[in-house]
Design a protein around this motif. Sequence first.
Motif, mmCIF file in Angstrom:
data_model
loop_
_atom_site.group_PDB
_atom_site.id
_atom_site.type_symbol
_atom_site.label_atom_id
_atom_site.label_comp_id
_atom_site.label_asym_id
_atom_site.label_seq_id
_atom_site.Cartn_x
_atom_site.Cartn_y
_atom_site.Cartn_z
ATOM 1 N N HIS D 279 46.698 28.000 32.316
ATOM 2 C CA HIS D 279 45.498 29.216 31.560
ATOM 3 C C HIS D 279 45.781 30.440 31.203
ATOM 4 N N ASP D 280 45.709 30.473 30.121
ATOM 5 C CA ASP D 280 46.407 31.898 29.876
ATOM 6 C C ASP D 280 46.313 33.321 30.312
ATOM 7 N N GLY D 281 47.130 33.680 30.218
ATOM 8 C CA GLY D 281 47.659 35.374 30.978
ATOM 9 C C GLY D 281 47.009 35.099 32.979
ATOM 10 N N TYR D 282 46.294 34.130 33.208
ATOM 11 C CA TYR D 282 46.376 34.447 34.648
ATOM 12 C C TYR D 282 47.800 34.715 35.806
ATOM 13 N N ASP D 283 47.187 35.861 36.168
ATOM 14 C CA ASP D 283 48.509 35.901 36.344
ATOM 15 C C ASP D 283 48.287 36.811 37.736
ATOM 16 N N PRO D 284 48.406 35.513 39.301
ATOM 17 C CA PRO D 284 47.880 34.833 40.390
ATOM 18 C C PRO D 284 48.420 36.498 41.344
ATOM 19 N N THR D 285 49.377 37.038 41.032
ATOM 20 C CA THR D 285 49.507 37.927 42.215
ATOM 21 C C THR D 285 48.398 39.437 41.196
ATOM 22 N N ASP D 286 47.791 39.647 40.809
ATOM 23 C CA ASP D 286 46.642 40.536 40.254
ATOM 24 C C ASP D 286 45.825 40.397 41.588
ATOM 25 N N ARG D 287 45.505 40.782 42.157
ATOM 26 C CA ARG D 287 44.345 40.480 43.112
ATOM 27 C C ARG D 287 43.237 41.439 42.284
ATOM 28 N N VAL D 288 42.734 42.600 41.514
ATOM 29 C CA VAL D 288 41.871 42.610 40.899
ATOM 30 C C VAL D 288 41.273 41.718 39.829
ATOM 31 N N ALA D 289 41.995 41.578 39.207
ATOM 32 C CA ALA D 289 42.346 40.898 37.483
ATOM 33 C C ALA D 289 41.936 39.324 37.953
ATOM 34 N N ALA D 290 42.829 38.704 39.529
ATOM 35 C CA ALA D 290 42.078 37.311 39.869
ATOM 36 C C ALA D 290 40.576 37.604 40.239
ATOM 37 N N MET D 291 39.826 38.417 40.568
ATOM 38 C CA MET D 291 38.505 38.870 41.289
ATOM 39 C C MET D 291 37.659 38.971 39.797
ATOM 40 N N ASN D 292 38.231 38.949 39.336
ATOM 41 C CA ASN D 292 37.540 39.038 38.359
ATOM 42 C C ASN D 292 37.316 38.258 36.548
ATOM 43 N N HIS D 293 38.658 37.311 37.098
ATOM 44 C CA HIS D 293 38.567 36.091 36.449
ATOM 45 C C HIS D 293 37.835 34.838 37.366
ATOM 46 N N LEU D 294 37.780 35.237 38.292
ATOM 47 C CA LEU D 294 36.996 34.016 39.393
ATOM 48 C C LEU D 294 35.118 34.411 39.212
ATOM 49 N N GLN D 295 34.738 35.948 39.194
ATOM 50 C CA GLN D 295 33.774 36.218 39.077
ATOM 51 C C GLN D 295 32.871 35.102 37.635
ATOM 52 N N THR D 296 33.746 35.807 36.678
ATOM 53 C CA THR D 296 33.500 35.199 34.787
ATOM 54 C C THR D 296 33.114 33.712 35.429
ATOM 55 N N HIS D 297 34.472 33.081 35.205
ATOM 56 C CA HIS D 297 34.133 32.065 35.298
ATOM 57 C C HIS D 297 33.305 31.701 36.298
ATOM 58 N N HIS D 298 32.541 31.262 37.516
ATOM 59 C CA HIS D 298 32.601 31.639 38.473
ATOM 60 C C HIS D 298 30.564 31.095 37.303
ATOM 61 N N GLU D 299 30.481 32.881 36.982
ATOM 62 C CA GLU D 299 29.091 32.510 36.892
ATOM 63 C C GLU D 299 28.840 31.775 35.139
ATOM 64 N N ALA D 300 29.832 31.214 34.484
ATOM 65 C CA ALA D 300 29.971 30.037 33.520
ATOM 66 C C ALA D 300 29.806 29.065 34.131
ATOM 67 N N GLY D 301 30.080 28.592 35.831
ATOM 68 C CA GLY D 301 29.717 27.891 35.773
ATOM 69 C C GLY D 301 30.565 26.449 36.135
ATOM 70 N N GLU D 302 31.892 27.284 36.386
ATOM 71 C CA GLU D 302 33.894 26.596 36.214
ATOM 72 C C GLU D 302 33.878 26.457 37.992
#
Lengths: 613, 613, 351, 351
Positions: D279-302
């Motif tokens: 997944h482009d640009g996903y950086d698993p060492t950035d906690r805040v970004a990880a959370m944001n990614h998760l929330q956004t994609h969860h909202e999208a049903g993924e």
Amino acid sequence: MPKPIEATNDFVVKFANVNGSGSASANEMFARSILRMGVPIATRNIFPSNIQGLPTWYEVRVSGEGWIGRRGGCDLMVPMNPQTWDKDVASIDQGGYLFHDSSKPLPPSKFRADVNVIGVPLTEMANSRYDNPRDRQLLKNVICIGALGALLEMEHGELEKLVGEQYAGKDRLIKPNLEALGLGRDYVREHLRNMCGLRIVRSDKVGNRIFIDGNDAAALGAVYGGATVAAWYPITPSTSMAEAFGAHCKKLRIDPETKKNRFAIVQSEDELSAIGTVIGAGWNGARAFTATSGPGISLMQEFLGLAYFAEVPAVIFDIQRGGPSTGMPTRTQQSDLKICAYASHGDTKHVLLLPEDPGEAFEFAAQSFDLAERLQTPVFVLLDLDIGMNDWLTKPFTWDDKRAYDRGKVMTAEELEAGKEFGRYLDVDGDGIPFRTLPGTHPNKGAYFTRGTSRNRYAKYSEEGHDYVDNMQRLLRKFDTAKKMVPKPVVRQAMQPARYGAIYFGSTSAAMDEAMAKLEAQGIHIDTMRLRAFPFADEVIEFVNAHEQVFMIEQNRDAQMRMLLVNEGAIDPARFISILHYDGTPITARFITAEIEARLKAFGKPTRTRVVS
Amino acid sequence: MPKPIEATNDFVVKFANVNGSGSASANEMFARSILRMGVPIATRNIFPSNIQGLPTWYEVRVSGEGWIGRRGGCDLMVPMNPQTWDKDVASIDQGGYLFHDSSKPLPPSKFRADVNVIGVPLTEMANSRYDNPRDRQLLKNVICIGALGALLEMEHGELEKLVGEQYAGKDRLIKPNLEALGLGRDYVREHLRNMCGLRIVRSDKVGNRIFIDGNDAAALGAVYGGATVAAWYPITPSTSMAEAFGAHCKKLRIDPETKKNRFAIVQSEDELSAIGTVIGAGWNGARAFTATSGPGISLMQEFLGLAYFAEVPAVIFDIQRGGPSTGMPTRTQQSDLKICAYASHGDTKHVLLLPEDPGEAFEFAAQSFDLAERLQTPVFVLLDLDIGMNDWLTKPFTWDDKRAYDRGKVMTAEELEAGKEFGRYLDVDGDGIPFRTLPGTHPNKGAYFTRGTSRNRYAKYSEEGHDYVDNMQRLLRKFDTAKKMVPKPVVRQAMQPARYGAIYFGSTSAAMDEAMAKLEAQGIHIDTMRLRAFPFADEVIEFVNAHEQVFMIEQNRDAQMRMLLVNEGAIDPARFISILHYDGTPITARFITAEIEARLKAFGKPTRTRVVS
Amino acid sequence: MTYLVKPKFRHPGLEKNDLGFTRRDYEGAISTLCAGCGHDSISAALIQACYELNIEPHRVAKLSGIGCSSKTPDYLLGQSHGFNSVHGRMPSVLTGANLANRNLIYLGISGDGDSASIGLGQFVHCVRRGVNMVYITENNGVYGLTKGQFSATADRGSKSKAGGTNNDAPIDLVGMALMAGATFVGRSFSGDKVQLVPLIKAAIAHNGPAFIDVISPCVAFNNHPGSTKSFDFVREHNEAVNSIDFIEGRAEITVDYAPGTAQDVEQHDGSIIRLHKLHDGYDPTDRVAAMNHLQTHHEAGELVTGLLYLDPNPRDIHGFLRTVDVPLNRLGAKELCPGAKVLESINDEYR
Amino acid sequence: MTYLVKPKFRHPGLEKNDLGFTRRDYEGAISTLCAGCGHDSISAALIQACYELNIEPHRVAKLSGIGCSSKTPDYLLGQSHGFNSVHGRMPSVLTGANLANRNLIYLGISGDGDSASIGLGQFVHCVRRGVNMVYITENNGVYGLTKGQFSATADRGSKSKAGGTNNDAPIDLVGMALMAGATFVGRSFSGDKVQLVPLIKAAIAHNGPAFIDVISPCVAFNNHPGSTKSFDFVREHNEAVNSIDFIEGRAEITVDYAPGTAQDVEQHDGSIIRLHKLHDGYDPTDRVAAMNHLQTHHEAGELVTGLLYLDPNPRDIHGFLRTVDVPLNRLGAKELCPGAKVLESINDEYR
Ligand SMILES: Cc1ncc(C[n+]2csc(CCOP(=O)(O)OP(=O)(O)O)c2C)c(N)n1
Ligand SMILES: Cc1ncc(C[n+]2csc(CCOP(=O)(O)OP(=O)(O)O)c2C)c(N)n1
Ligand code: SF4
Ligand code: SF4
Ligand SMILES: [Mg+2]
Ligand SMILES: [Mg+2]
């Protein structure tokens, strides 16, 4: 080879199956068809703590005389689970019958010489008749029932009728099921005539009784008793009570106009939350309950003390299972008495109701809400797995439409307005029960602050020793009042004046009735008392004191009811002879009679003159 | 005006203060200086469930004879809290003394004619001497102590020495404190000579005893007993025990080389978690404990049943407070006996240790870990708020350096390797105690699965009734073994053969000693037994049976210890006469003697011949 | 610094609200908290909000757990019933109370120990069920009543008064509430009544689980340097995303704002929340963005306050459960008991 | 569809790992779960990971709560001690076990009911204390063992087998773990051993609280259309952010990857996690970004899976508590008891 057992309307059939294999419905059909022939039965599921694959058993006791306790032993075994074959075969009574699927040949070592083997090639028959694997599996069970019916000379028509009822609406399924029944019957008629000395003949001993499990009955009782809020967390064997409440409500509690629900059920996240929700609802004037089992009761302890001390109505159904800890989650016991009667830290005492069967489970469930609101305290209804999860023959439920709910001492806005004195913890009537008000009642009168800390009669926080003691003593008076309100014990006088008494309660009842009849027939006379509640009515203590020795029959290790009796009734423990059954299986009349006989033998003949003073 | 009370080394001084106002340290200095004069004292804090602003009291009983139970009454009151003035003044014994801050004049209605008023203008003196408001407040308290010391003719030098010790290192503070002491003393010497009939004279009755609170002592006992893991959640009155453990560890448990900690303390998120952590650590071979009070014990019920059934060592300090529910969180009671002895659902029994004072709290704390590991079960050490949070005079702590920890039956890698049979629940020695192994011991021997469900002797999951019963009976045998290991009861024979016995335990001890001495002096002879543990040693039952009637003294409403005795000892409850004190204050000798005298009067003279058979 | 003196309720003569109640009608027993305790200011804000909203005091039910914070329901709304339950378990009690009578206003008052330590599970589960309530945590990072141990909201590395350092990662109750599905989430400060009072008003008007985390310094145990819950620390790090006006449904809206600076959100009951944006682009109706904002700014050491998230059209537990409109506690045997005749046919099903 | 048959452990002859153990040495008792249950596949993955990592089986301690999932520790690593504790409270037991002996590997196995319903509080608090462990939830959205009621991870609106609809907002355990300060967070699927095994290996090598949420369909009660935890649903909505290789410290790294497609993260023990970015640009060492990614994609049903967050230099509870290196359970009276002499001087302090 011992003589084959011959018996009519008096034997035990046991099915050994694999959990999750779909045999339950055929087995139950077999049992119910016996009932339809007017012959009393008692059925018990023995199941593992597992969803699929482990062994289960289904016991059907046929008892023309109407004994519905577990009998023990097995006259006819139907071992359909290869895992447990050896154990199952070993458990057949001498001269009994082994009814098996003879499709695959088994070596002789797998059988017993002292048992009559009856083989029907069930799998073969099913496979040759049906193509679909699911049909093969399910209809094999039906063939089996058809064969068994014929073997026991049952009325085939009753089985057929049940098929019709079961698949009403799914007519497509009726024909193959009827056919399978017929296949089984025909095989027996053709190949196995007169192979079995057991038979069932029509009788009128069932009468108008119904056949229902205690959880279902208690749930219906809660509906009739006016429960509107239920909060629960799943735990065997209580889960089906909460689920049955939901099912009954969906039929019986829908507002006819709006189609909205006159009930609210919350599946809580755990038992602490469940009892908290019940207490919140009770505080706010709704009739509320939870259903749980031992581990849940342990988790509810803190809240139960709050409800006792702050005086909030709550009803707790404890469907007891084998303890301690996770223990034997799918076995029965009466081992939560102490933790319920004295729940929570500090000095507390709680009301327990002890139904003997689903019939009383219905009654006591309904009554528990009256008691909880009248006494403003938690009320426990103690079932056990045996009552709760097995179908029992019981008298039909009745209800008196004139019966009103007793909502207890709730001061109304009108009374407050009229200047009636309100002190939340004021013992206005001398019965220890104060008045309460419900939130939102009156704009400026009657509001109070509920707390688990000590407070004075007007609900003001107080750390004064005398306020505390005053309140604690009133709670004792209230508990004394409860004595007169809870269901009275049931006494049965022996045919002759008796030196010995016996006390029992709950699911022991069925086995006890049978045991006492047997002993009486042997000339052993014992007065009995069935406890139906805690605190104990005065006559309980009088009963004990009127007998030299009292057998105390319990389904736990530590004689918990004896402890309650001795402690609350100030009775000398030496009066009691404990008979304890706690291996997780339901107690039997055989066990009780053997134990009592052994004790009496040790004392010398019961008919001798007094030897103990 | 009644005669002013005259007493030497035998009276009660009571300080009334405002919570959080900083009076505690001066009051304690006053008390300790009496000790330093070799005169025994007993002090008690009475405080609210609040941080600042509500009333508190500090009672100092001076007892040359060495009675350290609470006496009751008040000879000299120091009411520094206007909120409670009226109540405080009312509570002075007739002829007693009211020592007050006379800076602001009060109307005569605020005093009592039958009480001697002694006024010192404390505020005025402090304000005229100091500018800083904080100094004024704190040093006013010191002036007060200086004045009191002079009034009671105490040795001023002892007060001065204590100031030196208290502010050692903060030398700047010593001078003003000494000065304040002197101010108070001088005022009294000048204006109030011979105003007070109470005095303290040097004695040698303190001996080498120490003055410590039970929580501190128990914490030190846990250090000596080898506890390495503590998990706790704050709750009055247990908090200071956990905190003291941390403080002791910081001094006594640092690895000298690495400076790292030989202990791990977790402040858990609640009591369920705390006991879970203790059980996890105990399972894994560390000595672990938690400290809590009633509500915490309620929350731990489920886990306690697991530890009982899965046989995991755990130590629980329950510093009992007033129950039920939140109850009286800053008052004392002995009301968690039942919930500890029979903790959790199902059939369970637990070991309780019952120290009488901080000295035994230290001993039993250390011993509890041996017992828990030997018996592989939870062990409760039951203190109460009175022992736990008040300083008591107690014999100095001792330790035998040859004493080894008893780590119980733990099979080692060597034993496993050598082929010793391991069955986790196998009763190899007939004492009901099986061997265990610790995780990680051996690559392929001795691993087992711990569970709260029924299992066989080799720890394999089993739903077989006989496996379950076998295990439950072994647990009873183990409990029987415990009888012989727990601290023995302490018996005191009356000076003459006695028909009456008395049983007591825990913090009642001090008041009981005094009561018995008084009764004996009146010619009332009663044998006594102090219980120190549950299960009861056989001699406990023998003691009861050897006496016609036994007074059972408890600090709870429901006679919980009587219940345990009657139930476990199969004793006729009629033998017991319960004397119950449960208003949250510590029981007094006055209460006990009055109660016993009243009962004896009702029976007729105790010296008459036997009337009960 | 007014916060150092014990807040006194001013009684401006006989000033009455539309229902004819004075502020005094919304007061309770005298507080026994420490002088200067943040919690007392929150009580004052609650009193003011109820007064201004013209709430009949007895139509509120106040529930709490155990702690200094949990004592405060006794110090406000003396004409309301209150329930000081057990430690950490108020949410379940409130849930039950709400189910019994949907027509009252439910005020849950808790502490950080009560809701984040022992009560975390109940807090989250109560929110996820959509219970209609105003849930306030009086968050001071310590257990006040047991004398100052760290609670679960204490920041890692923060120092206790006794000198200890907190090792455990902090629990952010606002983040938890957002994750659990709260439909109204705010954070405020006990020292900022201007922000807090309208927040409370909007929360009361909200028809679903409304949560407000109020940082409320403990003057006795957590107001020293090194604490991240002291008055000074909060003042320094407070970053409000918006300020709000709460406008009751019937009030006419007259003032105009420069475009982009204010946003009006209408709640279910017709009331309007006017948001004055203080932080560029912060949209409190976007849950995911709100969470992201919070996390980012928390990481930067800021304390984000204001109305953080709002779903103007929430559903509450009664909607989910389809309960009747009449409170369940008002139903009697007539509505609840199916009667003897029905029972006979039920018997038949079991033969 | 292999997942419908009961997973069988293949025994490839006598193949041994570096320690000389065969796979069989890592197996346990025979599973009593339903044929096809996702949990059995997770057990197999755990066995494989331990085998490949050359772990001495008896140096693992397996802990669980109650549930079908919590039974599984019995079905793996038969030479390890196991502790099937009480429902929802394994985290506290594991914490205690870990404190007693810091030298074992702690494997916490739980279910969604066990960890998200009854056990939510313990789960979060255990993580926030930094307990060094591998914590796995076998997440099926239902209570399997009590026959299929919704658990707290069931999505709002999802349908039960019996026909009911879930009303409560779901708990996302991954989000919870991230908020609580877990330093290793992953999500995977019982049906995807290729993703799961290296994740487990990396988690074991991680020296702090490592959490993996494994979606593990319940074939008996939650594998029907309308469920969001069925095999089909998960397959359709699975969005892996990365795939990982786990490379033990001593292994030489030889393969080269196109720049930007792989990222190597070295853990504390020298082991390397090679991330193949999906997944482009996903950086698993950035906690805040990880959370944001998760929330956004969860909202999208993924359903976002993979290694979601990693702090390569975590501190664990023993570090915070500064405990000695020797396991506490090995200390004896010599190290623990201060002795009689010290006691005498202690007595003096109390005179
Ligand atoms: C079961 C239980 N455990 C512990 C306590 C003791 N206790 C009372 S209040 C409290 C903490 C309160 O902290 P918080 O909720 O933050 O309130 P604050 O006092 O800080 O406002 C504790 C641990 C209790 N009352 N009940
Ligand atoms: C205190 C307590 N309450 C209830 C139960 C009954 N119970 C056993 S397992 C379980 C749920 C398990 O669900 P989950 O953790 O999701 O495991 P799964 O079976 O789905 O794998 C419940 C409610 C219990 N054992 N203990
Ligand atoms: S201790 Fe702290 S929280 Fe409690 S009343 Fe005092 S200032 Fe407030
Ligand atoms: S019920 Fe579900 S979770 Fe349990 S074993 Fe069967 S498939 Fe697995
Ligand atoms: Mg707090
Ligand atoms: Mg699950």
